[in-house]
Design a protein around this motif. Structure first.
Motif, PDB file in Angstrom:
ATOM      1  N   GLY A  86       0.831  -1.214   0.000  1.00 42.99           N
ATOM      2  CA  GLY A  86       0.000   0.000   0.000  1.00 42.99           C
ATOM      3  C   GLY A  86       0.858   1.253   0.000  1.00 42.99           C
ATOM      4  N   ASN A  87       0.199   2.408  -0.026  1.00 42.93           N
ATOM      5  CA  ASN A  87       0.932   3.684   0.005  1.00 42.93           C
ATOM      6  C   ASN A  87       1.186   4.080   1.456  1.00 42.93           C
ATOM      7  N   SER A  88       1.940   3.233   2.173  1.00 40.84           N
ATOM      8  CA  SER A  88       2.160   3.458   3.608  1.00 40.84           C
ATOM      9  C   SER A  88       3.326   4.407   3.843  1.00 40.84           C
ATOM     10  N   GLY A 111       6.744  -0.112  -2.731  1.00 41.72           N
ATOM     11  CA  GLY A 111       6.056   1.004  -3.350  1.00 41.72           C
ATOM     12  C   GLY A 111       5.606   0.552  -4.727  1.00 41.72           C
ATOM     13  N   VAL A 112       4.332   0.747  -5.001  1.00 42.47           N
ATOM     14  CA  VAL A 112       3.759   0.263  -6.267  1.00 42.47           C
ATOM     15  C   VAL A 112       3.225   1.465  -7.042  1.00 42.47           C
ATOM     16  N   SER A 113       3.720   1.670  -8.230  1.00 45.41           N
ATOM     17  CA  SER A 113       3.232   2.784  -9.050  1.00 45.41           C
ATOM     18  C   SER A 113       2.623   2.272 -10.344  1.00 45.41           C
ATOM     19  N   GLY A 114       1.664   3.009 -10.843  1.00 45.34           N
ATOM     20  CA  GLY A 114       1.086   2.651 -12.134  1.00 45.34           C
ATOM     21  C   GLY A 114      -0.413   2.848 -12.188  1.00 45.34           C
ATOM     22  N   GLY A 115      -1.027   2.965 -11.005  1.00 48.98           N
ATOM     23  CA  GLY A 115      -2.472   3.213 -10.946  1.00 48.98           C
ATOM     24  C   GLY A 115      -3.261   2.194 -11.733  1.00 48.98           C
ATOM     25  N   VAL A 116      -4.395   2.652 -12.266  1.00 46.93           N
ATOM     26  CA  VAL A 116      -5.287   1.728 -12.972  1.00 46.93           C
ATOM     27  C   VAL A 116      -4.671   1.212 -14.279  1.00 46.93           C
ATOM     28  N   ALA A 166      11.155   5.349  -1.182  1.00 46.13           N
ATOM     29  CA  ALA A 166      11.336   5.644  -2.619  1.00 46.13           C
ATOM     30  C   ALA A 166      10.004   6.039  -3.258  1.00 46.13           C
ATOM     31  N   LYS A 167       8.926   5.344  -2.864  1.00 43.40           N
ATOM     32  CA  LYS A 167       7.605   5.660  -3.440  1.00 43.40           C
ATOM     33  C   LYS A 167       7.137   7.053  -3.000  1.00 43.40           C
ATOM     34  N   MET A 168       7.462   7.422  -1.758  1.00 36.69           N
ATOM     35  CA  MET A 168       7.094   8.757  -1.264  1.00 36.69           C
ATOM     36  C   MET A 168       7.768   9.838  -2.117  1.00 36.69           C
ATOM     37  N   VAL A 169       9.070   9.655  -2.371  1.00 39.55           N
ATOM     38  CA  VAL A 169       9.793  10.649  -3.174  1.00 39.55           C
ATOM     39  C   VAL A 169       9.233  10.656  -4.604  1.00 39.55           C
ATOM     40  N   HIS A 170       8.960   9.462  -5.134  1.00 41.75           N
ATOM     41  CA  HIS A 170       8.336   9.354  -6.466  1.00 41.75           C
ATOM     42  C   HIS A 170       7.065  10.188  -6.522  1.00 41.75           C
ATOM     43  N   ASN A 171       6.246  10.080  -5.488  1.00 40.41           N
ATOM     44  CA  ASN A 171       4.975  10.805  -5.505  1.00 40.41           C
ATOM     45  C   ASN A 171       5.171  12.309  -5.348  1.00 40.41           C
ATOM     46  N   GLY A 172       6.196  12.697  -4.585  1.00 41.70           N
ATOM     47  CA  GLY A 172       6.496  14.126  -4.498  1.00 41.70           C
ATOM     48  C   GLY A 172       6.842  14.667  -5.876  1.00 41.70           C
ATOM     49  N   ILE A 173       7.656  13.913  -6.606  1.00 42.66           N
ATOM     50  CA  ILE A 173       8.023  14.319  -7.976  1.00 42.66           C
ATOM     51  C   ILE A 173       6.759  14.394  -8.840  1.00 42.66           C
ATOM     52  N   GLU A 174       5.891  13.409  -8.650  1.00 43.26           N
ATOM     53  CA  GLU A 174       4.614  13.380  -9.397  1.00 43.26           C
ATOM     54  C   GLU A 174       3.823  14.686  -9.172  1.00 43.26           C
ATOM     55  N   TYR A 175       3.781  15.156  -7.926  1.00 44.61           N
ATOM     56  CA  TYR A 175       3.075  16.420  -7.625  1.00 44.61           C
ATOM     57  C   TYR A 175       3.686  17.568  -8.432  1.00 44.61           C
ATOM     58  N   GLY A 176       5.006  17.650  -8.417  1.00 45.59           N
ATOM     59  CA  GLY A 176       5.684  18.763  -9.079  1.00 45.59           C
ATOM     60  C   GLY A 176       5.500  18.727 -10.583  1.00 45.59           C
ATOM     61  N   GLU A 236      -7.610  16.715  -4.279  1.00 47.74           N
ATOM     62  CA  GLU A 236      -7.325  16.021  -3.021  1.00 47.74           C
ATOM     63  C   GLU A 236      -5.842  15.654  -2.934  1.00 47.74           C
ATOM     64  N   ASP A 237      -5.431  15.179  -1.794  1.00 45.54           N
ATOM     65  CA  ASP A 237      -4.094  14.578  -1.666  1.00 45.54           C
ATOM     66  C   ASP A 237      -4.208  13.448  -0.653  1.00 45.54           C
ATOM     67  N   SER A 238      -3.416  12.393  -0.876  1.00 45.93           N
ATOM     68  CA  SER A 238      -3.544  11.212  -0.007  1.00 45.93           C
ATOM     69  C   SER A 238      -2.466  11.134   1.057  1.00 45.93           C
ATOM     70  N   GLY A 239      -1.527  12.070   1.083  1.00 48.84           N
ATOM     71  CA  GLY A 239      -0.558  12.069   2.182  1.00 48.84           C
ATOM     72  C   GLY A 239       0.897  12.041   1.748  1.00 48.84           C
ATOM     73  N   GLU A 240       1.171  11.424   0.597  1.00 52.05           N
ATOM     74  CA  GLU A 240       2.591  11.244   0.253  1.00 52.05           C
ATOM     75  C   GLU A 240       3.294  12.576  -0.030  1.00 52.05           C
ATOM     76  N   ALA A 264      -0.535  24.248  -3.624  1.00 56.19           N
ATOM     77  CA  ALA A 264      -1.520  24.580  -4.670  1.00 56.19           C
ATOM     78  C   ALA A 264      -2.766  23.711  -4.502  1.00 56.19           C
ATOM     79  N   ARG A 265      -2.554  22.462  -4.074  1.00 59.81           N
ATOM     80  CA  ARG A 265      -3.726  21.592  -3.848  1.00 59.81           C
ATOM     81  C   ARG A 265      -4.564  22.115  -2.684  1.00 59.81           C
ATOM     82  N   PHE A 266      -3.888  22.585  -1.630  1.00 59.23           N
ATOM     83  CA  PHE A 266      -4.660  23.133  -0.508  1.00 59.23           C
ATOM     84  C   PHE A 266      -5.464  24.347  -0.983  1.00 59.23           C
TER      85      PHE A 266
HETATM   86  O1  LIG Z   1       2.397   6.090  -8.634  1.00 60.32           O
HETATM   87  C1  LIG Z   1       1.180   6.000  -8.598  1.00 60.32           C
HETATM   88  O2  LIG Z   1       0.537   5.079  -9.101  1.00 60.32           O
HETATM   89  C2  LIG Z   1       0.449   7.120  -7.902  1.00 60.32           C
HETATM   90  O3  LIG Z   1       1.414   7.917  -7.272  1.00 60.32           O
HETATM   91  C3  LIG Z   1      -0.499   6.645  -6.843  1.00 60.32           C
HETATM   92  O4  LIG Z   1       0.157   5.772  -6.008  1.00 60.32           O
HETATM   93  C4  LIG Z   1      -1.026   7.812  -5.986  1.00 60.32           C
HETATM   94  O5  LIG Z   1      -1.002   7.484  -4.668  1.00 60.32           O
HETATM   95  C5  LIG Z   1      -2.433   8.188  -6.083  1.00 60.32           C
HETATM   96  O6  LIG Z   1      -2.948   7.802  -7.298  1.00 60.32           O
HETATM   97  C6  LIG Z   1      -2.658   9.678  -5.882  1.00 60.32           C
HETATM   98  O7  LIG Z   1      -1.968  10.215  -4.822  1.00 60.32           O
HETATM   99  P1  LIG Z   1      -2.385  11.652  -4.266  1.00 60.32           P
HETATM  100  O8  LIG Z   1      -3.785  11.507  -3.740  1.00 60.32           O
HETATM  101  O9  LIG Z   1      -1.433  11.971  -3.167  1.00 60.32           O
HETATM  102  O10 LIG Z   1      -2.331  12.596  -5.405  1.00 60.32           O
END
Ligand SMILES: O=C(O)[C@H](O)[C@@H](O)[C@H](O)[C@H](O)COP(=O)(O)O
Length: 299
Positions: A86-88, A111-116, A166-176, A236-240, A264-266
């Motif tokens: 999970g995104n722990s 850390g698992v990335s790729g979504g749907v 590593a997944k946390m940093v990945h998601n930070g990059i994703e935000y940017g 929204e944001d999920s925490g990462e 910006a999300r806030f």
């Molecule tokens: O790599 C991924 O597949 C995404 O990063 C995914 O894991 C992410 O957690 C949520 O889809 C959105 O996260 P936020 O709600 O924080 O934008």
């Protein structure tokens, strides 16, 4: 190889499908009777070979994950392994590993990335934990990761916690990255000099320096809804993202882009900004500058 998979929501159900397609025999458990393969966590554990079980946990981070991990601590046997995907928060991993180790149960965090899209494209995997356990679980990781060289979709990033860090940093990059594309989109829209904004973004998807999968997804979203009229600007944001900024403060690492993207999300959730009301009020106080009455929109 046969494994257990706990949590068959959006991510878990797709992962079960991809694992099965990759030759892994999966016994899935979910509280939703429509998707589960077995009636309980205990039944899932019983369906796997004791002492060499792998149980992948794919449920929402926080209390639900803690609950599943502690239930598994009571059900599994020495030699078994829990894989927490999970995104722990990475600091939860040490706690989970310790609780399981007391029962002789191993632990890997992923850390698992790729979504749907992971079902079709494969999932990017970042793993933390003991190298011997990672080695034993490789067939599972190989079935989930994208096709191609292993090191282009999988890493054993380090000890317990490294996968989620590593997944946390990945998601930070994703935000940017998302914020940068979004701001570029807004600026293109702001003047009528570029008359085909979706087309411009689409043209950037090949050959340019800024081509990427996120850009492809923005192009896809604009093809479905060219001015994004159908959706609100609430994000929204999920925490990462928050954890990334917390870590940056802890390590005194400047993250201006990622922090701004988080804030910006806030801002997106504020109908009106109390801070900007205060700025307007102050300008009025010291300079007599005009303020607009609440609720008045700009001409
Ligand atoms: O790599 C991924 O597949 C995404 O990063 C995914 O894991 C992410 O957690 C949520 O889809 C959105 O996260 P936020 O709600 O924080 O934008």
């Amino acid at each position: 190889m046969r494994i257990g998979l706990v949590g068959l929501g959006k991510m878990g159900a797709n992962m079960r499908t991809r694992l099965r397609a990759g030759g892994i025999d999966v016994v899935g458990y979910d509280r939703n009777p429509e998707v589960t393969d077995v009636g309980s966590l205990a039944e899932l554990v019983d369906a796997l070979p004791a002492g060499e079980r792998f149980v992948w946990v794919m449920v929402p981070a926080g209390d639900i994950t803690h609950g599943v991990v502690s239930a598994l601590a009571g059900l599994l046997a020495p030699g078994d392994t829990v894989i927490e995907g999970g995104n722990s928060h990475y600091q939860d991993d040490a706690r989970h590993a310790q609780a399981l180790a007391e029962h002789g149960i191993g632990y890997l965090d992923v850390g698992v990335s790729g979504g749907v899209w992971g079902l079709e494209n494969g999932y990017g995997l970042m793993v933390g934990g003991d190298a011997a356990l990672v080695e034993r679980a490789l067939p599972v990781f190989d079935a989930l990761r994208p096709e191609g060289p292993r090191d282009e979709g999988f890493v054993h990033a380090g000890a317990v916690g490294a996968g989620h860090y590593a997944k946390m940093v990945h998601n930070g990059i994703e935000y940017g990255l998302m914020q940068a594309y979004a701001e570029g989109f807004e600026l293109l829209e702001a003047k009528d000099i570029v008359t085909d904004v979706p087309g411009t973004l689409k043209a950037w998807s090949r050959g340019t320096v800024v081509r990427s999968w996120l850009l492809d997804l923005l192009v896809k979203a604009l093809e479905e809804d060219p001015s994004l009229d159908e959706i609100s600007d609430w994000v929204e944001d999920s925490g990462e993202g928050r954890w990334t900024v917390d870590e940056a403060i802890d390590s005194a690492v400047p993250l201006p882009v990622i922090s701004a993207a988080l804030f910006a999300r806030f801002s997106s959730r504020q109908g009106a900004s109390p801070a900007m009301k205060a700025v307007a009020a102050l300008r009025h106080q010291f300079g007599g500058h005009a303020v607009r009455p609440a609720g008045q929109s700009p001409e």
